[in-house]
Scaffold this motif. Structure first.
Motif, PDB file in Angstrom:
ATOM      1  N   GLY A 288      53.046 -21.528 113.862  1.00  0.00           N
ATOM      2  CA  GLY A 288      54.466 -21.209 113.645  1.00  0.00           C
ATOM      3  C   GLY A 288      55.094 -20.585 114.869  1.00  0.00           C
ATOM      4  N   ASP A 289      55.736 -19.425 114.689  1.00  0.00           N
ATOM      5  CA  ASP A 289      56.441 -18.760 115.796  1.00  0.00           C
ATOM      6  C   ASP A 289      55.518 -17.875 116.634  1.00  0.00           C
ATOM      7  OD1 ASP A 289      58.774 -19.909 115.028  1.00  0.00           O
ATOM      8  OD2 ASP A 289      59.442 -18.198 113.821  1.00  0.00           O
ATOM      9  N   ARG A 290      54.251 -17.815 116.299  1.00  0.00           N
ATOM     10  CA  ARG A 290      53.371 -16.886 117.037  1.00  0.00           C
ATOM     11  C   ARG A 290      53.257 -17.295 118.502  1.00  0.00           C
ATOM     12  NH1 ARG A 290      47.819 -15.669 114.003  1.00  0.00           N
ATOM     13  NH2 ARG A 290      47.618 -14.358 115.848  1.00  0.00           N
ATOM     14  N   ALA A 291      53.461 -16.323 119.390  1.00  0.00           N
ATOM     15  CA  ALA A 291      53.319 -16.594 120.826  1.00  0.00           C
ATOM     16  C   ALA A 291      52.118 -15.843 121.388  1.00  0.00           C
ATOM     17  CB  ALA A 291      54.594 -16.184 121.560  1.00  0.00           C
ATOM     18  N   ASP A 292      51.378 -15.128 120.527  1.00  0.00           N
ATOM     19  CA  ASP A 292      50.272 -14.288 121.001  1.00  0.00           C
ATOM     20  C   ASP A 292      48.965 -15.070 121.113  1.00  0.00           C
ATOM     21  OD1 ASP A 292      50.471 -14.380 118.058  1.00  0.00           O
ATOM     22  OD2 ASP A 292      48.630 -13.166 118.130  1.00  0.00           O
ATOM     23  N   VAL A 293      48.929 -16.276 120.588  1.00  0.00           N
ATOM     24  CA  VAL A 293      47.684 -17.048 120.546  1.00  0.00           C
ATOM     25  C   VAL A 293      47.734 -18.144 121.609  1.00  0.00           C
ATOM     26  CG1 VAL A 293      46.252 -18.564 119.119  1.00  0.00           C
ATOM     27  CG2 VAL A 293      47.412 -16.601 118.080  1.00  0.00           C
ATOM     28  N   THR A 294      46.670 -18.265 122.402  1.00  0.00           N
ATOM     29  CA  THR A 294      46.604 -19.355 123.376  1.00  0.00           C
ATOM     30  C   THR A 294      45.774 -20.500 122.791  1.00  0.00           C
ATOM     31  OG1 THR A 294      44.683 -18.392 124.468  1.00  0.00           O
ATOM     32  CG2 THR A 294      46.832 -17.849 125.387  1.00  0.00           C
ATOM     33  N   VAL A 295      46.194 -21.707 123.118  1.00  0.00           N
ATOM     34  CA  VAL A 295      45.522 -22.903 122.618  1.00  0.00           C
ATOM     35  C   VAL A 295      45.184 -23.792 123.802  1.00  0.00           C
ATOM     36  CG1 VAL A 295      45.646 -24.861 121.035  1.00  0.00           C
ATOM     37  CG2 VAL A 295      46.980 -22.794 120.545  1.00  0.00           C
ATOM     38  N   ARG A 296      43.908 -24.164 123.934  1.00  0.00           N
ATOM     39  CA  ARG A 296      43.489 -25.135 124.946  1.00  0.00           C
ATOM     40  C   ARG A 296      42.957 -26.355 124.238  1.00  0.00           C
ATOM     41  NH1 ARG A 296      43.020 -23.499 130.208  1.00  0.00           N
ATOM     42  NH2 ARG A 296      41.373 -24.920 130.879  1.00  0.00           N
TER      43      ARG A 296
ATOM     44  N   TYR B  47      36.158 -18.083 121.719  1.00  0.00           N
ATOM     45  CA  TYR B  47      37.272 -18.624 120.935  1.00  0.00           C
ATOM     46  C   TYR B  47      37.182 -18.188 119.474  1.00  0.00           C
ATOM     47  CZ  TYR B  47      38.371 -21.419 124.967  1.00  0.00           C
ATOM     48  OH  TYR B  47      38.716 -21.806 126.239  1.00  0.00           O
ATOM     49  N   ASP B  48      38.362 -18.004 118.894  1.00  0.00           N
ATOM     50  CA  ASP B  48      38.452 -17.584 117.488  1.00  0.00           C
ATOM     51  C   ASP B  48      38.511 -18.781 116.541  1.00  0.00           C
ATOM     52  OD1 ASP B  48      38.802 -14.636 117.992  1.00  0.00           O
ATOM     53  OD2 ASP B  48      40.442 -15.479 119.188  1.00  0.00           O
TER      54      ASP B  48
ATOM     55  N   VAL C 195      44.164 -16.875 112.766  1.00  0.00           N
ATOM     56  CA  VAL C 195      43.516 -16.400 114.001  1.00  0.00           C
ATOM     57  C   VAL C 195      44.032 -14.997 114.328  1.00  0.00           C
ATOM     58  CG1 VAL C 195      43.545 -16.798 116.507  1.00  0.00           C
ATOM     59  CG2 VAL C 195      42.986 -18.664 114.958  1.00  0.00           C
ATOM     60  N   PRO C 196      43.132 -14.079 114.718  1.00  0.00           N
ATOM     61  CA  PRO C 196      43.574 -12.698 114.950  1.00  0.00           C
ATOM     62  C   PRO C 196      44.595 -12.569 116.082  1.00  0.00           C
ATOM     63  CG  PRO C 196      41.239 -12.977 115.508  1.00  0.00           C
ATOM     64  CD  PRO C 196      41.689 -14.273 114.927  1.00  0.00           C
ATOM     65  N   ALA C 197      45.286 -11.455 116.110  1.00  0.00           N
ATOM     66  CA  ALA C 197      46.304 -11.198 117.139  1.00  0.00           C
ATOM     67  C   ALA C 197      45.695 -11.353 118.526  1.00  0.00           C
ATOM     68  CB  ALA C 197      46.860  -9.799 116.956  1.00  0.00           C
ATOM     69  N   GLY C 198      46.404 -12.047 119.402  1.00  0.00           N
ATOM     70  CA  GLY C 198      45.916 -12.261 120.766  1.00  0.00           C
ATOM     71  C   GLY C 198      44.778 -13.258 120.835  1.00  0.00           C
ATOM     72  N   GLY C 199      44.611 -14.055 119.785  1.00  0.00           N
ATOM     73  CA  GLY C 199      43.451 -14.933 119.664  1.00  0.00           C
ATOM     74  C   GLY C 199      43.508 -16.162 120.559  1.00  0.00           C
ATOM     75  N   ARG C 200      42.408 -16.916 120.491  1.00  0.00           N
ATOM     76  CA  ARG C 200      42.254 -18.095 121.351  1.00  0.00           C
ATOM     77  C   ARG C 200      41.722 -19.250 120.503  1.00  0.00           C
ATOM     78  NH1 ARG C 200      41.356 -16.963 126.731  1.00  0.00           N
ATOM     79  NH2 ARG C 200      39.722 -18.517 126.817  1.00  0.00           N
ATOM     80  N   ILE C 201      42.318 -20.407 120.726  1.00  0.00           N
ATOM     81  CA  ILE C 201      41.924 -21.616 119.994  1.00  0.00           C
ATOM     82  C   ILE C 201      41.535 -22.697 121.006  1.00  0.00           C
ATOM     83  CG2 ILE C 201      42.709 -23.440 118.418  1.00  0.00           C
ATOM     84  CD1 ILE C 201      44.642 -21.417 117.171  1.00  0.00           C
ATOM     85  N   LEU C 202      40.482 -23.457 120.692  1.00  0.00           N
ATOM     86  CA  LEU C 202      40.028 -24.553 121.548  1.00  0.00           C
ATOM     87  C   LEU C 202      39.877 -25.814 120.713  1.00  0.00           C
ATOM     88  CD1 LEU C 202      38.845 -25.551 124.304  1.00  0.00           C
ATOM     89  CD2 LEU C 202      36.591 -24.850 123.431  1.00  0.00           C
ATOM     90  N   GLU C 203      40.450 -26.893 121.211  1.00  0.00           N
ATOM     91  CA  GLU C 203      40.208 -28.214 120.614  1.00  0.00           C
ATOM     92  C   GLU C 203      39.451 -29.063 121.631  1.00  0.00           C
ATOM     93  OE1 GLU C 203      43.426 -31.136 120.344  1.00  0.00           O
ATOM     94  OE2 GLU C 203      42.782 -31.602 118.298  1.00  0.00           O
ATOM     95  N   LEU C 204      38.370 -29.671 121.199  1.00  0.00           N
ATOM     96  CA  LEU C 204      37.611 -30.585 122.061  1.00  0.00           C
ATOM     97  C   LEU C 204      37.991 -32.002 121.669  1.00  0.00           C
ATOM     98  CD1 LEU C 204      34.143 -28.778 121.819  1.00  0.00           C
ATOM     99  CD2 LEU C 204      35.939 -28.455 123.540  1.00  0.00           C
TER     100      LEU C 204
ATOM    101  N   LEU D  64      31.827 -19.522 120.447  1.00  0.00           N
ATOM    102  CA  LEU D  64      32.482 -19.034 119.227  1.00  0.00           C
ATOM    103  C   LEU D  64      32.392 -17.506 119.188  1.00  0.00           C
ATOM    104  CD1 LEU D  64      33.793 -20.559 116.830  1.00  0.00           C
ATOM    105  CD2 LEU D  64      31.561 -20.417 115.664  1.00  0.00           C
ATOM    106  N   ALA D  65      33.539 -16.841 119.141  1.00  0.00           N
ATOM    107  CA  ALA D  65      33.563 -15.377 119.081  1.00  0.00           C
ATOM    108  C   ALA D  65      32.997 -14.905 117.744  1.00  0.00           C
ATOM    109  CB  ALA D  65      35.007 -14.894 119.225  1.00  0.00           C
ATOM    110  N   PRO D  66      32.499 -13.680 117.669  1.00  0.00           N
ATOM    111  CA  PRO D  66      32.123 -13.132 116.362  1.00  0.00           C
ATOM    112  C   PRO D  66      33.320 -13.221 115.405  1.00  0.00           C
ATOM    113  CG  PRO D  66      31.351 -11.707 118.120  1.00  0.00           C
ATOM    114  CD  PRO D  66      32.236 -12.746 118.774  1.00  0.00           C
ATOM    115  N   GLY D  67      33.083 -13.734 114.222  1.00  0.00           N
ATOM    116  CA  GLY D  67      34.180 -13.963 113.267  1.00  0.00           C
ATOM    117  C   GLY D  67      34.947 -15.246 113.527  1.00  0.00           C
ATOM    118  N   GLY D  68      34.602 -15.934 114.613  1.00  0.00           N
ATOM    119  CA  GLY D  68      35.292 -17.179 114.966  1.00  0.00           C
ATOM    120  C   GLY D  68      34.901 -18.318 114.030  1.00  0.00           C
ATOM    121  N   VAL D  69      35.814 -19.272 113.909  1.00  0.00           N
ATOM    122  CA  VAL D  69      35.647 -20.376 112.964  1.00  0.00           C
ATOM    123  C   VAL D  69      35.471 -21.690 113.731  1.00  0.00           C
ATOM    124  CG1 VAL D  69      36.690 -21.626 111.028  1.00  0.00           C
ATOM    125  CG2 VAL D  69      37.142 -19.179 111.322  1.00  0.00           C
TER     126      VAL D  69
END
Ligand SMILES: C[S@@+](CC[C@H](N)C(=O)[O-])C[C@H]1O[C@@H](n2cnc3c(N)ncnc32)[C@H](O)[C@@H]1O
Length: 199
Positions: A65-73, A111-112, A40-49, A133-138
């Motif tokens: 891992g150690d990344r703190a730049d990505v938010t997950v909902r 979301y990415d 996921v790109p830097a500063g990205g966002r993840i969503l789980e339904l 889904l953002a452009p390039g989002g999966v």
């Protein structure tokens, strides 16, 4: 060993066993989620339904891992499940939300990576998931294979299959059906969709 679930996931699997929750994501799909979360790109966002017992979320967090730049909902409609999954303890950028997937999707955030693992946003309201889904989002959807021994899945299967077909045929997505785990459809929103095909 690549196939060994990480401790975070083992903890969630134990939690699922204690609850008698049998709908958790398989290790095969979990490895895929971890892999995609890592990209996921830097500063990205993840969503789980559909949080369930937190197993898929555990894989996503492992991938970050150690990344703190990505938010997950992660959104769960069952209040007790949401609360007990939250109590497992997560990094600060992870939020487990009690609510309906469709309400969450109507917030119009982009979301990415989206793991659509609830009826809401998959067999109902798929168009809201695609719009989020953002452009390039999966987008990842599992449980795409028939499970004849499971009456609940079998009843839902025509709608699950229709959702997979809609993703595979969508003009703004590049999508693949993977013979992996429980059957997966994975899709990426094109960066430059044809102007007439925008949703
Ligand atoms: C397949 S399980 C989720 C498993 C989890 N994602 C994992 O990876 O282990 C589906 C979950 O979605 C929840 N659910 C069903 N409909 C929902 C909705 N409309 N909004 C949010 N959650 C929903 C169910 O309560 C259930 O916990």
């Amino acid at each position: 060993v690549a196939s060994q679930p990480p401790p975070q996931v083992e903890r969630c699997r134990q939690h699922a066993a204690e609850l008698g929750f049998g709908l958790s994501t398989t290790d095969a799909v979990g490895h895929l989620l971890a892999t995609l979360a890592a990209g996921v790109p830097a500063g990205g966002r993840i969503l789980e339904l559909g949080t369930g017992a937190g197993v898929g979320l555990g894989w996503i967090v492992h991938g970050l891992g150690d990344r703190a730049d990505v938010t997950v909902r992660s959104v769960e409609s069952d209040a007790a499940l949401a609360e007990s999954a939250r109590a497992l303890g997560w990094p600060p950028a992870v939020a487990i939300v009690h609510g309906d997937a469709l309400d969450e999707l109507r917030r119009a955030d982009a979301y990415d990576l989206i793991f659509a693992d609830a009826q809401g946003g998959k067999t109902e309201g798929l168009e809201l998931t695609l719009a989020a889904l953002a452009p390039g989002g999966v987008l990842v959807m599992d449980d795409m294979d028939p499970v004849p021994e499971d009456p609940f899945h079998t009843e839902l299967f025509p709608a699950i299959d229709a959702a997979g077909e809609a993703v595979l045929r969508h003009p703004d997505l590049v999508a693949a059906r993977l013979d992996h785990g429980t059957g997966v459809v994975v899709a990426v929103r094109r960066l430059n969709p044809p102007p007439t095909a925008r949703t």
